[in-house]
Write a protein that holds these residues in place. Structure first.
Motif, PDB file in Angstrom:
ATOM      1  N   ALA A   1       0.825  -1.206   0.000  1.00 23.85           N
ATOM      2  CA  ALA A   1       0.000   0.000   0.000  1.00 23.85           C
ATOM      3  C   ALA A   1       0.861   1.260   0.000  1.00 23.85           C
ATOM      4  O   ALA A   1       0.523   2.256  -0.644  1.00 23.85           O
ATOM      5  CB  ALA A   1      -0.933   0.002   1.206  1.00 23.85           C
ATOM      6  N   VAL A   2       1.984   1.225   0.722  1.00 25.36           N
ATOM      7  CA  VAL A   2       2.885   2.374   0.752  1.00 25.36           C
ATOM      8  C   VAL A   2       3.402   2.673  -0.663  1.00 25.36           C
ATOM      9  O   VAL A   2       3.370   3.816  -1.128  1.00 25.36           O
ATOM     10  CB  VAL A   2       4.063   2.132   1.720  1.00 25.36           C
ATOM     11  N   LEU A   3       3.879   1.639  -1.357  1.00 28.75           N
ATOM     12  CA  LEU A   3       4.389   1.828  -2.719  1.00 28.75           C
ATOM     13  C   LEU A   3       3.285   2.290  -3.667  1.00 28.75           C
ATOM     14  O   LEU A   3       3.465   3.223  -4.450  1.00 28.75           O
ATOM     15  CB  LEU A   3       4.992   0.531  -3.240  1.00 28.75           C
ATOM     16  N   SER A   4       2.148   1.636  -3.597  1.00 33.36           N
ATOM     17  CA  SER A   4       1.050   1.979  -4.506  1.00 33.36           C
ATOM     18  C   SER A   4       0.583   3.406  -4.281  1.00 33.36           C
ATOM     19  O   SER A   4       0.315   4.146  -5.234  1.00 33.36           O
ATOM     20  CB  SER A   4      -0.116   1.002  -4.306  1.00 33.36           C
ATOM     21  N   MET A   5       0.483   3.822  -3.034  1.00 29.95           N
ATOM     22  CA  MET A   5       0.021   5.172  -2.726  1.00 29.95           C
ATOM     23  C   MET A   5       1.022   6.205  -3.224  1.00 29.95           C
ATOM     24  O   MET A   5       0.644   7.217  -3.847  1.00 29.95           O
ATOM     25  CB  MET A   5      -0.169   5.309  -1.210  1.00 29.95           C
ATOM     26  N   ALA A   6       2.319   5.978  -2.966  1.00 30.78           N
ATOM     27  CA  ALA A   6       3.346   6.954  -3.348  1.00 30.78           C
ATOM     28  C   ALA A   6       3.363   7.168  -4.855  1.00 30.78           C
ATOM     29  O   ALA A   6       3.384   8.316  -5.332  1.00 30.78           O
ATOM     30  CB  ALA A   6       4.710   6.493  -2.844  1.00 30.78           C
ATOM     31  N   TRP A   7       3.368   6.081  -5.632  1.00 31.78           N
ATOM     32  CA  TRP A   7       3.440   6.229  -7.086  1.00 31.78           C
ATOM     33  C   TRP A   7       2.101   6.641  -7.666  1.00 31.78           C
ATOM     34  O   TRP A   7       2.051   7.342  -8.686  1.00 31.78           O
ATOM     35  CB  TRP A   7       3.927   4.928  -7.714  1.00 31.78           C
ATOM     36  N   GLY A   8       1.002   6.226  -7.039  1.00 28.03           N
ATOM     37  CA  GLY A   8      -0.307   6.678  -7.506  1.00 28.03           C
ATOM     38  C   GLY A   8      -0.471   8.181  -7.374  1.00 28.03           C
ATOM     39  O   GLY A   8      -1.080   8.833  -8.239  1.00 28.03           O
ATOM     40  N   MET A   9       0.080   8.755  -6.296  1.00 27.67           N
ATOM     41  CA  MET A   9       0.049  10.208  -6.120  1.00 27.67           C
ATOM     42  C   MET A   9       0.771  10.923  -7.253  1.00 27.67           C
ATOM     43  O   MET A   9       0.296  11.927  -7.774  1.00 27.67           O
ATOM     44  CB  MET A   9       0.677  10.579  -4.777  1.00 27.67           C
ATOM     45  N   GLN A  10       1.937  10.386  -7.629  1.00 27.77           N
ATOM     46  CA  GLN A  10       2.699  11.027  -8.711  1.00 27.77           C
ATOM     47  C   GLN A  10       1.938  10.961 -10.024  1.00 27.77           C
ATOM     48  O   GLN A  10       1.841  11.957 -10.759  1.00 27.77           O
ATOM     49  CB  GLN A  10       4.076  10.364  -8.878  1.00 27.77           C
ATOM     50  N   LEU A  11       1.379   9.790 -10.329  1.00 30.73           N
ATOM     51  CA  LEU A  11       0.699   9.626 -11.609  1.00 30.73           C
ATOM     52  C   LEU A  11      -0.530  10.522 -11.691  1.00 30.73           C
ATOM     53  O   LEU A  11      -0.737  11.222 -12.696  1.00 30.73           O
ATOM     54  CB  LEU A  11       0.300   8.161 -11.806  1.00 30.73           C
ATOM     55  N   GLU A  12      -1.349  10.530 -10.644  1.00 29.35           N
ATOM     56  CA  GLU A  12      -2.552  11.362 -10.689  1.00 29.35           C
ATOM     57  C   GLU A  12      -2.191  12.846 -10.766  1.00 29.35           C
ATOM     58  O   GLU A  12      -2.826  13.621 -11.495  1.00 29.35           O
ATOM     59  CB  GLU A  12      -3.431  11.111  -9.464  1.00 29.35           C
ATOM     60  N   SER A  13      -1.156  13.239 -10.022  1.00 29.50           N
ATOM     61  CA  SER A  13      -0.756  14.646 -10.024  1.00 29.50           C
ATOM     62  C   SER A  13      -0.240  15.077 -11.392  1.00 29.50           C
ATOM     63  O   SER A  13      -0.551  16.177 -11.872  1.00 29.50           O
ATOM     64  CB  SER A  13       0.313  14.897  -8.960  1.00 29.50           C
ATOM     65  N   ILE A  14       0.556  14.221 -12.030  1.00 24.61           N
ATOM     66  CA  ILE A  14       1.061  14.557 -13.366  1.00 24.61           C
ATOM     67  C   ILE A  14      -0.083  14.624 -14.377  1.00 24.61           C
ATOM     68  O   ILE A  14      -0.112  15.493 -15.255  1.00 24.61           O
ATOM     69  CB  ILE A  14       2.137  13.545 -13.793  1.00 24.61           C
ATOM     70  N   LEU A  15      -1.048  13.722 -14.240  1.00 23.39           N
ATOM     71  CA  LEU A  15      -2.200  13.765 -15.138  1.00 23.39           C
ATOM     72  C   LEU A  15      -3.009  15.050 -14.932  1.00 23.39           C
ATOM     73  O   LEU A  15      -3.596  15.589 -15.876  1.00 23.39           O
ATOM     74  CB  LEU A  15      -3.094  12.542 -14.905  1.00 23.39           C
ATOM     75  N   ARG A  16      -3.039  15.555 -13.707  1.00 22.96           N
ATOM     76  CA  ARG A  16      -3.798  16.768 -13.410  1.00 22.96           C
ATOM     77  C   ARG A  16      -3.014  18.045 -13.722  1.00 22.96           C
ATOM     78  O   ARG A  16      -3.595  19.119 -13.830  1.00 22.96           O
ATOM     79  CB  ARG A  16      -4.189  16.790 -11.929  1.00 22.96           C
ATOM     80  N   THR A  17      -1.680  17.938 -13.804  1.00 20.26           N
ATOM     81  CA  THR A  17      -0.851  19.120 -14.016  1.00 20.26           C
ATOM     82  C   THR A  17      -0.830  19.481 -15.494  1.00 20.26           C
ATOM     83  O   THR A  17      -0.446  18.679 -16.332  1.00 20.26           O
ATOM     84  CB  THR A  17       0.585  18.867 -13.521  1.00 20.26           C
ATOM     85  N   HIS A  18      -1.231  20.698 -15.793  1.00 22.49           N
ATOM     86  CA  HIS A  18      -1.213  21.192 -17.171  1.00 22.49           C
ATOM     87  C   HIS A  18      -0.490  22.536 -17.190  1.00 22.49           C
ATOM     88  O   HIS A  18      -0.481  23.271 -16.190  1.00 22.49           O
ATOM     89  CB  HIS A  18      -2.638  21.369 -17.707  1.00 22.49           C
ATOM     90  N   PRO A  19       0.122  22.879 -18.307  1.00 25.26           N
ATOM     91  CA  PRO A  19       0.749  24.202 -18.395  1.00 25.26           C
ATOM     92  C   PRO A  19      -0.279  25.288 -18.092  1.00 25.26           C
ATOM     93  O   PRO A  19      -1.383  25.275 -18.641  1.00 25.26           O
ATOM     94  CB  PRO A  19       1.232  24.272 -19.849  1.00 25.26           C
ATOM     95  N   PRO A  20       0.068  26.223 -17.221  1.00 18.84           N
ATOM     96  CA  PRO A  20      -0.920  27.244 -16.844  1.00 18.84           C
ATOM     97  C   PRO A  20      -1.161  28.250 -17.975  1.00 18.84           C
ATOM     98  O   PRO A  20      -0.310  28.470 -18.829  1.00 18.84           O
ATOM     99  CB  PRO A  20      -0.255  27.924 -15.641  1.00 18.84           C
ATOM    100  N   VAL A  21      -2.345  28.826 -17.970  1.00 21.93           N
ATOM    101  CA  VAL A  21      -2.669  29.894 -18.914  1.00 21.93           C
ATOM    102  C   VAL A  21      -2.355  31.211 -18.211  1.00 21.93           C
ATOM    103  O   VAL A  21      -3.045  31.610 -17.271  1.00 21.93           O
ATOM    104  CB  VAL A  21      -4.144  29.842 -19.337  1.00 21.93           C
ATOM    105  N   GLU A  22      -1.303  31.905 -18.644  1.00 24.46           N
ATOM    106  CA  GLU A  22      -0.867  33.130 -17.984  1.00 24.46           C
ATOM    107  C   GLU A  22      -0.794  34.294 -18.980  1.00 24.46           C
ATOM    108  O   GLU A  22      -1.639  35.183 -18.959  1.00 24.46           O
ATOM    109  CB  GLU A  22       0.492  32.908 -17.308  1.00 24.46           C
ATOM    110  N   ARG A  23       0.198  34.266 -19.853  1.00 21.61           N
ATOM    111  CA  ARG A  23       0.372  35.385 -20.767  1.00 21.61           C
ATOM    112  C   ARG A  23      -0.745  35.470 -21.804  1.00 21.61           C
ATOM    113  O   ARG A  23      -0.974  36.543 -22.387  1.00 21.61           O
ATOM    114  CB  ARG A  23       1.718  35.289 -21.487  1.00 21.61           C
ATOM    115  N   TYR A  24      -1.434  34.358 -22.048  1.00 16.99           N
ATOM    116  CA  TYR A  24      -2.522  34.373 -23.026  1.00 16.99           C
ATOM    117  C   TYR A  24      -3.888  34.357 -22.338  1.00 16.99           C
ATOM    118  O   TYR A  24      -4.875  33.868 -22.890  1.00 16.99           O
ATOM    119  CB  TYR A  24      -2.407  33.163 -23.966  1.00 16.99           C
ATOM    120  N   ALA A  25      -3.949  34.897 -21.123  1.00 14.12           N
ATOM    121  CA  ALA A  25      -5.180  34.813 -20.354  1.00 14.12           C
ATOM    122  C   ALA A  25      -6.333  35.564 -21.007  1.00 14.12           C
ATOM    123  O   ALA A  25      -7.501  35.176 -20.867  1.00 14.12           O
ATOM    124  CB  ALA A  25      -4.941  35.358 -18.940  1.00 14.12           C
TER     125      ALA A  25
END
Length: 818
Positions: A27-51
């Protein structure tokens, strides 16, 4: 049956402790790597200069047959497209934007044309817009009229701050400065093209109309606009998704493997109890339900307990990924209940599969024969083991064949690691064969060497093949996967370092603390007294071409031969590398069937398709990429035209370094160092081998080591009655200890031997693909540490419970409940 399962679990906590620890670690391993995968899937380049832009029009940043390959260089669009988009109904304005990495007064910044300020928008809070090439507007507090040094794509010059602009939306990814549109275009170095076109909306705006007028360009709206603003962040994110998924998937596979092995062993050791229940009228269905409830309870408790430690490990892992530049700098942990749910559901599923398979045999035995059958060792291999082992071998054989015959290092690395995984699975299924064979081969030599201890150990080895297989399988898993994963990274890194050492024979290297060096710096370095020759290398990529389905690492070589650069040319000459020409690495040339003089169809890093003549083929492609491009071929197709490194050859390194350092006045941030420093320099790609690979192996080694200790302790504790019976029938304590020592030696030898055999099967083809030799690089210290720690843990896990069991009087020990 739930009540019976709860009572059984409470009454046999010792028997379930090993499974509980294994599920906790999983569970420790699954949780740690699952956090990374979900976070990367949720992380997108922000809209800033073209707001303020309703849509952003860019070049197609993806290529390939399925349009799933993200290009390594920014894909641009024609500046003339802005006029066509401006005429679309519902469009207020279409504004082209270019980005130029700069330094202003020692501050890193990105220069844009003033007209693009409306896309954020930036609004003047003081001063006026730039009107000439020597005027600049900053986006941070500055004193109007201040004269600052501007370092961009040409030698540094002085500009005057004429205005200060403030964004109406937060901009955190870059510090923007503004020049005139003409000056920004000139410094960008790709006339007639812009990085993106921002579209300001008017009443009646319709993105569909833009798409029709975009002439094949990409139209981005909503949150997708960030990909047009920061394509490099999208590239990092896209690269990390499969990497994180692969690491997480491998961690889950090992977790399931370990949990299944541990729980299966615990149920196997309880077959006598299960047989007793069958004898007192328990049906097979009731037995299976009781076992399932026991496993579910243990899995829920163990997996739930591992969630919080998994979160702690996940946070530390995220910090490490950012610190080593493996994930984008805007990466943040953004996760919800999904990783925790996946860890718990995965743990319960693995536990149920393990115990249902292990309990099936005992549940099917007829009541009248249950107790007798439970006391006997099952046959060597059942149908399930044979089928599972043959399927795993059938998957491993073609992978080994591909790894052994390929000339592409990437293919060899991927297939070798998969091959190791399937061979570990095959070893688990067919494991009882090994103790049986070893017992037949070593029975007599062991009896001659130790008439009592050796004889008893070899007899047990041949009679209890499944028990010895269960004992050695965790060792096989630990050695095979730890050595394969770790030493594959050391082999790749060692081969790359060796090629760099052989290829960089010059004395000095010029680099920059900023984004790079202007092209003029190469000419100035060559003109310095004492410099014999100098060339420049700049990293880039090629799109899917030359027989590859993905992007290819490449370098732009300016200056032809010289600078002490030796890429190991085996055909042709680098002196002809100018114009529309290319040099290709040996492995890529073989894959593309390229020869000297051939005109090859290639895709440049920004997706532009063209043809280039092959003028050289070289051997050191691990160090210098799959291709070397002429600067004229790549001009205008790079995200930035700056040089990465200038290599200098000189007879007087100290004097030349002093003279070259003077160039820092014209090129702020310029640094002169020993070229040997480039050999050990690490880029983002090599960080996957330098840090993430070993870190992941360390986690797996720790987890599988827990499995080794758990399994061996469970087996040793289960034998208390057997050891007591031996003593009651005349064996002395010394003789029993001798038998236990020989058994430990056999278990460790089998585990290490099979694990190393799997490692060799995986690493030898990889080494051959990388270097042409069958000598993978395994540092002696690390190799000894992995084997030594594994063997020591196994020895302690077997010896301590045995010694404790022998302290109890045999008459008392034989009556102790299992």
């Amino acid at each position: 049956m739930l009540r019976l399962a709860v009572l059984s679990a409470r009454g046999r906590l010792g028997a379930f402790t090993g499974a509980l620890i294994a599920l906790f670690a999983a569970a420790v391993l699954s949780m740690a790597w699952g956090m990374q995968l979900e976070s990367i899937l949720r992380t997108h380049p922000p809209v800033e200069r073209y707001a303020s832009a309703a849509a952003v029009v860019t070049g197609q940043q993806k290529a390939g047959a399925d349009h799933d390959v993200l290009l390594g260089e920014r894909a641009r669009v024609s500046s003339a497209l802005a006029a066509r988009l401006d005429a679309v109904p519902g469009v207020q304005a279409a504004i082209g934007d270019v980005s130029v990495p700069t330094g202003l007064g020692g501050r890193a910044a990105v220069a844009h044309g003033w007209s693009s300020a409306a896309l954020t928008p930036y609004v003047l809070s003081a001063g006026h817009p730039p009107a000439g090439p020597d005027e600049v507007v900053t986006s941070y507090p500055a004193t109007l009229g201040t004269r600052l040094t501007l370092a961009a794509t040409e030698p540094a010059r002085t500009v005057t701050v004429v205005g200060i602009a403030r964004p109406r939306h937060p901009v955190s990814q870059q510090t923007a400065i503004f020049l005139t549109d003409a000056e920004a275009t000139r410094l960008a170095g790709h006339p007639g093209q812009v990085d993106a076109i921002g579209v300001l909306a008017a009443p009646g705006f319709d993105a569909g109309r833009l798409l029709a007028a975009a002439d094949g360009a990409q139209v981005l709206t909503g949150d997708a606009r960030g990909a047009g603003e920061y394509p490099e962040l999208e590239l990092s994110r896209t690269t990390m998704i499969p990497v994180t998924a692969a690491f997480g998937g491998l961690a889950m596979f090992i977790a399931i493997f370990v949990v299944a092995s541990t729980l299966g062993l615990s149920i196997q050791q309880r077959e006598r109890e299960i047989a007793l229940l069958r004898a007192v009228a328990a049906t097979p269905g009731q037995i299976r339900r009781m076992i399932a409830w026991e496993a579910a309870i243990v899995a829920l408790v163990g997996s739930a307990a591992g969630i919080w430690p998994g979160i702690v490990l996940g946070r530390a892992l995220a910090q490490g990924l950012m610190r080593h530049g493996i994930v984008p700098p805007n990466f943040t942990l953004d996760y919800d209940w999904l990783p925790a749910a996946a860890a718990i559901v995965g743990g319960v599923a693995a536990a149920l599969l393990a115990v249902l398979a292990a309990g099936r045999r005992a549940a099917r035995v007829p009541p009248a024969l249950a107790l007798t059958d439970a006391a006997a060792e099952p046959r060597l291999l059942g149908p399930g083991r044979v089928i599972g082992g043959l399927v795993a071998l059938a998957a491993a054989v073609p992978l080994f064949t591909v790894a052994a015959t390929t000339t592409t290092p990437e293919t060899a690395a991927a297939t070798s690691e998969l091959n190791a995984i399937f061979l570990v699975v095959a070893a688990a299924f067919l494991g009882p064969i090994v103790p049986y064979v070893v017992a037949r081969l070593l029975g007599r030599p062991l009896a001659a060497l130790s008439p009592v201890g050796g004889f008893l150990a070899s007899a047990n080895l041949g009679a209890a093949t499944r028990r010895f297989s269960s004992a050695s399988t965790p060792l096989v898993l630990t050695i095979a996967l730890s050595c394969t994963l770790f030493f594959s990274t050391t082999t790749i890194d060692h081969a790359t370092t060796q090629q760099r050492q052989a290829g960089l024979t010059g004395q000095l290297a010029i680099t920059s603390s900023g984004p790079g060096l202007p092209a003029a710096a190469l000419a100035d370095a060559r003109a310095m007294p004492g410099v014999r020759s100098a060339v420049a290398l700049t990293s880039t990529t090629l799109g899917p071409s030359l027989g590859a389905d993905d992007t290819l690492p490449a370098q732009i070589l300016a200056g032809g031969q010289g600078g002490g650069l030796d890429v190991g040319v085996v055909a042709g000459s680098l002196s002809a590398l100018h114009g529309d020409t290319i040099a290709i690495g040996r492995h890529r040339a073989d894959a593309a069937h390229a020869r000297i003089g051939d005109r090859m169809a290639i895709m440049l890093g920004d997706g532009t398709r063209t043809h280039a003549a092959v003028v050289a083929i070289y051997a050191r492609d691990l160090a210098f990429g799959d291709a070397l491009l002429a600067p004229e071929l790549a001009a205008g197709h790079l995200t930035t035209p700056l040089l990465s490194t200038i290599l200098v050859q000189t007879d007087q390194p100290a004097a030349a370094a002093t003279r070259l350092q003077v160039l820092a006045q014209r090129y702020p941030g310029l640094q002169v160092s020993d070229s040997a420093s480039l050999v050990t320099a690490t880029d983002a790609d090599r960080e996957l081998n330098h840090w993430l690979g070993p870190f992941f192996v360390a986690m797996l080694f720790a987890f599988t080591s827990i499995a080794v200790v758990n399994t061996l302790i469970m087996i040793a504790l289960r034998r208390r009655g057997e050891l007591a019976l031996l003593r009651l029938t005349g064996a002395t304590t010394r003789q029993v200890r001798s038998m236990a020592r020989w058994e430990a030696i056999l278990i460790i030898t089998i585990g290490l031997g099979v694990g190393l055999a799997i490692t060799a099967t995986a690493l030898l083809p990889l080494s051959h693909a990388l270097t042409g030799s069958f000598r993978p690089y395994a540092p002696a210290g690390w190799f000894a540490a992995i084997l030594g720690v594994s063997a020591l843990m196994a020895l302690v896990a077997l010896s301590v419970p045995t010694r404790r069991a022998l302290r109890t009087r045999p008459v008392e020990a034989i009556g102790i409940r299992e």
